[in-house]
Design an enzyme around this catalytic site. Structure first.
Site, PDB file in Angstrom:
ATOM      1  NE  ARG A  39      51.705  39.591  38.911  1.00  0.00           N
ATOM      2  CZ  ARG A  39      51.663  39.140  37.656  1.00  0.00           C
ATOM      3  NH1 ARG A  39      50.496  38.944  37.048  1.00  0.00           N
ATOM      4  NH2 ARG A  39      52.786  38.879  37.007  1.00  0.00           N
ATOM      5  NE  ARG A  76      38.480  41.973  33.480  1.00  0.00           N
ATOM      6  CZ  ARG A  76      38.442  43.169  32.906  1.00  0.00           C
ATOM      7  NH1 ARG A  76      38.263  43.284  31.597  1.00  0.00           N
ATOM      8  NH2 ARG A  76      38.581  44.259  33.623  1.00  0.00           N
ATOM      9  CG  ASP A 127      47.249  38.540  34.913  1.00  0.00           C
ATOM     10  OD1 ASP A 127      46.454  38.646  33.968  1.00  0.00           O
ATOM     11  OD2 ASP A 127      48.023  39.447  35.263  1.00  0.00           O
TER      12      ASP A 127
END
Length: 284
Positions: free
Chosen positions: A208, A60, A62
């Protein structure tokens, strides 16, 4: 494109590898009010095989995150050969997405749950002047980056740790937040700094936040040896900010071989060392 099909044909499980520019997509998973990679791929697949197939993505992702390699498992009774399916899909997909490979897979293969590891890269344009050709493809950071220092600090990520401090907790993240990071490298080529991380699985925003924490070290706001204490704290507030999505790429997806019989030269599926264990992956 016409394909021969009858209800007597056995179900097939295909592993399809794609690459995409994530700038205009809101991640992989279909959403009600936003364009997703899954929606665009599924629409192209319908154009080719004339049915809404059961498809599963490997991760999944972003909004704004790119993929040099993204894997999808597709179950269908359609008999179109893999090489023809690859060509047909590329005819219907937009120019910011392409099918790289297609191969037969065992029926119990699942693009996400059969995955034993992934590699992500994060690109930083480290120069006082922005690069217009990297807008949306790299994070522009104009302050000096001590690459050797950051590479050394990043080695504290390597190993099996609880990455609660490096995860945005939401309904996606439940249970064990332990992951094994196999390697983390920080390299410079001119003004382009690339961070590469490979692990058996990733938590939501994990890469991140790891990058954002290294940038805090570069700024002198964290000490170079701060990462072990941040890991031990198991507190998101102790780590650095979440770096922008534009610099992040899903670069490689690893499965244990043998997987199946390749039918297209474009299939870029890799085997991995036995030290990597099977883990699911959230958006990073």
């Amino acid at each position: 494109m016409q394909s021969i099909v009858t209800s007597d044909h056995p179900m097939r499980n295909l592993l399809i590898t794609i690459s995409y520019d994530g700038r205009r997509y809101h991640g992989w998973q279909i959403q009600e009010n936003a364009l997703a990679v899954q929606q665009v791929f599924q629409e192209a697949l319908y154009q080719v095989i004339g049915e809404t197939a059961d498809i599963k993505g490997c991760s999944r992702t972003d909004s704004g995150v790119h993929a040099n390699m993204y894997c999808i498992s597709v179950k269908t009774r359609r008999t179109i050969p893999c090489e023809r399916l690859l060509a047909a899909l590329n005819r219907f997909l937009p120019k910011d997405m392409a099918v790289l490979g297609c191969r037969e897979a065992p029926m119990d293969f699942h693009a996400r749950y059969s995955c034993v590891g992934k590699e992500y890269i994060y690109k930083i344009w480290n120069h006082p002047v922005r690069n217009p050709f990297l807008d949306g493809y790299a994070f522009h950071y104009w302050y000096p980056l001590p690459v050797e220092l950051l590479h050394q600090s990043a080695q504290d990520y390597v190993g099996r740790h609880d990455f609660t401090s490096f995860c945005t907790l939401d309904r996606r993240e439940r249970g064990d937040l332990t992951r094994t990071v196999k390697r983390f490298a920080v390299q410079r080529e001119g003004a382009l700094v690339t961070m590469t991380v490979e692990a058996d699985g990733f938590l939501y925003n994990m890469v991140r936040i790891m990058v954002g924490t290294l940038l805090r070290i570069a700024q002198g706001k964290f000490l170079p040896d701060a990462i072990p204490a941040i890991l031990e704290a198991k507190d998101r507030a102790k780590a650095g900010p979440t770096a922008q999505a534009c610099g992040l790429y899903l670069n490689k997806v690893f499965y244990q071989e043998p997987l199946g019989t390749p039918e297209s030269e474009g299939a870029a599926i890799l085997s991995v060392p036995a030290s990597l264990t099977r883990e699911a992956d959230a958006s990073v």
